[in-house]
Scaffold this motif. Structure first.
Motif, PDB file in Angstrom:
ATOM      1  N   ARG A  66       0.826  -1.206   0.000  1.00 36.06           N
ATOM      2  CA  ARG A  66       0.000   0.000   0.000  1.00 36.06           C
ATOM      3  C   ARG A  66       0.859   1.254   0.000  1.00 36.06           C
ATOM      4  NH1 ARG A  66      -4.086  -0.883   4.813  1.00 36.06           N
ATOM      5  NH2 ARG A  66      -2.142  -1.510   5.791  1.00 36.06           N
ATOM      6  N   ILE A  67       2.026   1.201   0.614  1.00 30.29           N
ATOM      7  CA  ILE A  67       2.927   2.357   0.628  1.00 30.29           C
ATOM      8  C   ILE A  67       3.484   2.606  -0.776  1.00 30.29           C
ATOM      9  CG2 ILE A  67       5.168   3.176   1.479  1.00 30.29           C
ATOM     10  CD1 ILE A  67       4.465   1.993   4.169  1.00 30.29           C
ATOM     11  N   GLU A  68       3.829   1.547  -1.489  1.00 35.87           N
ATOM     12  CA  GLU A  68       4.326   1.709  -2.858  1.00 35.87           C
ATOM     13  C   GLU A  68       3.240   2.268  -3.776  1.00 35.87           C
ATOM     14  OE1 GLU A  68       5.577  -2.266  -3.584  1.00 35.87           O
ATOM     15  OE2 GLU A  68       7.493  -2.009  -2.540  1.00 35.87           O
ATOM     16  N   LYS A  69       2.006   1.805  -3.589  1.00 34.90           N
ATOM     17  CA  LYS A  69       0.898   2.323  -4.390  1.00 34.90           C
ATOM     18  C   LYS A  69       0.604   3.780  -4.037  1.00 34.90           C
ATOM     19  CE  LYS A  69      -1.406  -1.949  -5.580  1.00 34.90           C
ATOM     20  NZ  LYS A  69      -2.682  -2.662  -5.649  1.00 34.90           N
ATOM     21  N   SER A  70       0.808   4.157  -2.784  1.00 34.12           N
ATOM     22  CA  SER A  70       0.609   5.544  -2.378  1.00 34.12           C
ATOM     23  C   SER A  70       1.591   6.462  -3.088  1.00 34.12           C
ATOM     24  CB  SER A  70       0.762   5.686  -0.866  1.00 34.12           C
ATOM     25  OG  SER A  70      -0.234   4.944  -0.204  1.00 34.12           O
ATOM     26  N   LYS A  71       2.806   5.994  -3.267  1.00 33.13           N
ATOM     27  CA  LYS A  71       3.792   6.796  -3.984  1.00 33.13           C
ATOM     28  C   LYS A  71       3.377   6.973  -5.442  1.00 33.13           C
ATOM     29  CE  LYS A  71       8.665   7.518  -4.442  1.00 33.13           C
ATOM     30  NZ  LYS A  71       9.980   7.128  -3.971  1.00 33.13           N
ATOM     31  N   LEU A  72       2.793   5.924  -6.030  1.00 27.02           N
ATOM     32  CA  LEU A  72       2.290   6.024  -7.402  1.00 27.02           C
ATOM     33  C   LEU A  72       1.141   7.018  -7.497  1.00 27.02           C
ATOM     34  CD1 LEU A  72       2.339   2.257  -8.451  1.00 27.02           C
ATOM     35  CD2 LEU A  72       3.964   4.040  -9.089  1.00 27.02           C
ATOM     36  N   VAL A  73       0.311   7.085  -6.460  1.00 20.43           N
ATOM     37  CA  VAL A  73      -0.783   8.062  -6.432  1.00 20.43           C
ATOM     38  C   VAL A  73      -0.209   9.475  -6.392  1.00 20.43           C
ATOM     39  CG1 VAL A  73      -2.721   8.923  -5.061  1.00 20.43           C
ATOM     40  CG2 VAL A  73      -2.437   6.485  -5.386  1.00 20.43           C
ATOM     41  N   GLY A  74       0.841   9.680  -5.616  1.00 18.77           N
ATOM     42  CA  GLY A  74       1.502  10.981  -5.570  1.00 18.77           C
ATOM     43  C   GLY A  74       2.083  11.379  -6.917  1.00 18.77           C
ATOM     44  N   LEU A  75       2.699  10.421  -7.604  1.00 16.54           N
ATOM     45  CA  LEU A  75       3.234  10.695  -8.938  1.00 16.54           C
ATOM     46  C   LEU A  75       2.113  11.013  -9.924  1.00 16.54           C
ATOM     47  CD1 LEU A  75       5.967   7.917  -9.112  1.00 16.54           C
ATOM     48  CD2 LEU A  75       6.368  10.373  -9.159  1.00 16.54           C
ATOM     49  N   ALA A  76       0.981  10.311  -9.799  1.00 14.15           N
ATOM     50  CA  ALA A  76      -0.150  10.532 -10.704  1.00 14.15           C
ATOM     51  C   ALA A  76      -0.750  11.924 -10.513  1.00 14.15           C
ATOM     52  CB  ALA A  76      -1.215   9.462 -10.487  1.00 14.15           C
ATOM     53  N   ILE A  77      -0.895  12.364  -9.268  1.00 13.78           N
ATOM     54  CA  ILE A  77      -1.473  13.694  -9.029  1.00 13.78           C
ATOM     55  C   ILE A  77      -0.494  14.778  -9.467  1.00 13.78           C
ATOM     56  CG2 ILE A  77      -0.768  14.059  -6.634  1.00 13.78           C
ATOM     57  CD1 ILE A  77      -4.240  14.806  -8.042  1.00 13.78           C
ATOM     58  N   ALA A  78       0.802  14.525  -9.346  1.00 14.17           N
ATOM     59  CA  ALA A  78       1.792  15.492  -9.813  1.00 14.17           C
ATOM     60  C   ALA A  78       1.729  15.624 -11.332  1.00 14.17           C
ATOM     61  CB  ALA A  78       3.190  15.079  -9.365  1.00 14.17           C
ATOM     62  N   ARG A  79       1.551  14.510 -12.018  1.00 16.69           N
ATOM     63  CA  ARG A  79       1.437  14.528 -13.475  1.00 16.69           C
ATOM     64  C   ARG A  79       0.193  15.307 -13.909  1.00 16.69           C
ATOM     65  NH1 ARG A  79       1.410   9.432 -14.119  1.00 16.69           N
ATOM     66  NH2 ARG A  79      -0.823   9.176 -14.381  1.00 16.69           N
ATOM     67  N   LYS A  80      -0.930  15.079 -13.219  1.00 10.74           N
ATOM     68  CA  LYS A  80      -2.160  15.803 -13.551  1.00 10.74           C
ATOM     69  C   LYS A  80      -2.034  17.293 -13.248  1.00 10.74           C
ATOM     70  CE  LYS A  80      -5.223  11.863 -13.012  1.00 10.74           C
ATOM     71  NZ  LYS A  80      -6.381  11.285 -12.326  1.00 10.74           N
ATOM     72  N   SER A 104       4.307   8.871   1.940  1.00 13.87           N
ATOM     73  CA  SER A 104       4.627   8.305   0.640  1.00 13.87           C
ATOM     74  C   SER A 104       3.949   9.078  -0.486  1.00 13.87           C
ATOM     75  CB  SER A 104       4.199   6.838   0.619  1.00 13.87           C
ATOM     76  OG  SER A 104       4.512   6.257  -0.606  1.00 13.87           O
ATOM     77  N   VAL A 105       2.718   9.530  -0.280  1.00  8.60           N
ATOM     78  CA  VAL A 105       2.029  10.360  -1.274  1.00  8.60           C
ATOM     79  C   VAL A 105       2.784  11.667  -1.463  1.00  8.60           C
ATOM     80  CG1 VAL A 105      -0.044  11.725  -1.696  1.00  8.60           C
ATOM     81  CG2 VAL A 105      -0.264   9.381  -0.976  1.00  8.60           C
ATOM     82  N   ALA A 106       3.189  12.281  -0.364  1.00  9.33           N
ATOM     83  CA  ALA A 106       3.913  13.547  -0.437  1.00  9.33           C
ATOM     84  C   ALA A 106       5.254  13.365  -1.156  1.00  9.33           C
ATOM     85  CB  ALA A 106       4.134  14.113   0.962  1.00  9.33           C
ATOM     86  N   ASP A 107       5.951  12.283  -0.860  1.00 11.13           N
ATOM     87  CA  ASP A 107       7.233  12.022  -1.524  1.00 11.13           C
ATOM     88  C   ASP A 107       7.040  11.817  -3.024  1.00 11.13           C
ATOM     89  OD1 ASP A 107       8.507  12.238   0.895  1.00 11.13           O
ATOM     90  OD2 ASP A 107       8.642  10.070   1.229  1.00 11.13           O
ATOM     91  N   GLY A 108       5.993  11.078  -3.397  1.00  9.49           N
ATOM     92  CA  GLY A 108       5.708  10.861  -4.813  1.00  9.49           C
ATOM     93  C   GLY A 108       5.350  12.148  -5.533  1.00  9.49           C
ATOM     94  N   ALA A 109       4.582  13.001  -4.877  1.00  8.74           N
ATOM     95  CA  ALA A 109       4.207  14.293  -5.485  1.00  8.74           C
ATOM     96  C   ALA A 109       5.434  15.179  -5.657  1.00  8.74           C
ATOM     97  CB  ALA A 109       3.149  14.977  -4.633  1.00  8.74           C
ATOM     98  N   ARG A 110       6.310  15.188  -4.663  1.00  6.35           N
ATOM     99  CA  ARG A 110       7.546  15.978  -4.792  1.00  6.35           C
ATOM    100  C   ARG A 110       8.430  15.437  -5.909  1.00  6.35           C
ATOM    101  NH1 ARG A 110       7.704  15.974   1.119  1.00  6.35           N
ATOM    102  NH2 ARG A 110       7.070  18.031   1.826  1.00  6.35           N
ATOM    103  N   GLU A 111       8.492  14.102  -5.987  1.00  5.73           N
ATOM    104  CA  GLU A 111       9.280  13.470  -7.050  1.00  5.73           C
ATOM    105  C   GLU A 111       8.725  13.818  -8.429  1.00  5.73           C
ATOM    106  OE1 GLU A 111      10.047   8.980  -7.713  1.00  5.73           O
ATOM    107  OE2 GLU A 111      10.727   9.447  -5.672  1.00  5.73           O
ATOM    108  N   GLY A 112       7.413  13.973  -8.503  1.00  9.02           N
ATOM    109  CA  GLY A 112       6.756  14.326  -9.759  1.00  9.02           C
ATOM    110  C   GLY A 112       6.898  15.788 -10.135  1.00  9.02           C
ATOM    111  N   GLY A 113       7.439  16.611  -9.235  1.00  9.74           N
ATOM    112  CA  GLY A 113       7.698  18.009  -9.572  1.00  9.74           C
ATOM    113  C   GLY A 113       6.870  19.027  -8.818  1.00  9.74           C
ATOM    114  N   LEU A 114       6.023  18.609  -7.897  1.00  4.73           N
ATOM    115  CA  LEU A 114       5.236  19.581  -7.126  1.00  4.73           C
ATOM    116  C   LEU A 114       6.063  20.132  -5.978  1.00  4.73           C
ATOM    117  CD1 LEU A 114       1.688  17.979  -6.814  1.00  4.73           C
ATOM    118  CD2 LEU A 114       2.413  19.822  -8.288  1.00  4.73           C
ATOM    119  N   GLN A 115       5.819  21.405  -5.663  1.00  4.36           N
ATOM    120  CA  GLN A 115       6.492  22.040  -4.535  1.00  4.36           C
ATOM    121  C   GLN A 115       5.458  22.335  -3.462  1.00  4.36           C
ATOM    122  OE1 GLN A 115       8.212  25.518  -6.238  1.00  4.36           O
ATOM    123  NE2 GLN A 115       9.903  24.419  -7.173  1.00  4.36           N
ATOM    124  N   PHE A 116       5.800  22.023  -2.218  1.00  6.02           N
ATOM    125  CA  PHE A 116       4.896  22.272  -1.094  1.00  6.02           C
ATOM    126  C   PHE A 116       5.327  23.529  -0.394  1.00  6.02           C
ATOM    127  CE2 PHE A 116       3.591  18.444  -2.402  1.00  6.02           C
ATOM    128  CZ  PHE A 116       3.453  17.381  -1.539  1.00  6.02           C
TER     129      PHE A 116
END
Length: 116
Positions: A66-80, A104-116
């Motif tokens: 579930r943690i790995e999938k959460s990171k994918l969700v973060g990457l997906a929202i960053a892409r959108k 994990s979601v936050a890390d994925g979003a940051r990896e995708g290019g979002l800034q918090f």
């Protein structure tokens, strides 16, 4: 007080301080027992700009924890978000601890290019 009432009080306290706009939306995280949901919300107009979850077909088809999938969700929202021309967001953990799947979601979003 039970656990749900305590969490709701935390959510109200966070929402007093955190508000999103069209140029810098709120990245809201909802965590259930099995899945995780993320939305980009413009609180001024009350509109959801984009959403992603672990139930999306491409994420649900992936093998992993579930943690790995959460990171994918973060990457997906960053892409959108980048498709919408957004690069900065305000993170709303939704009363959950910043640990595990929420982190994990936050890390994925940051990896995708979002800034918090």
């Amino acid at each position: 007080m039970n656990k749900l009432v305590k969490r709701q009080k935390i959510r109200y306290r966070i929402r007093k301080k955190v508000s999103g706009t069209a140029t810098k939306p709120r990245l809201s995280v909802f965590r259930s027992n099995q899945d995780i949901y993320v939305q980009l919300i413009d609180d001024v107009t009350g509109v959801t700009l984009a959403a992603a979850s672990s139930k999306d077909k491409e994420i649900a088809a992936q093998k992993g924890t579930r943690i790995e999938k959460s990171k994918l969700v973060g990457l997906a929202i960053a892409r959108k978000a980048t498709e919408l021309g957004l690069s900065a967001v305000i993170f709303d953990r939704g009363g959950n601890l910043y640990h595990g799947r929420v982190k994990s979601v936050a890390d994925g979003a940051r990896e995708g290019g979002l800034q918090f």
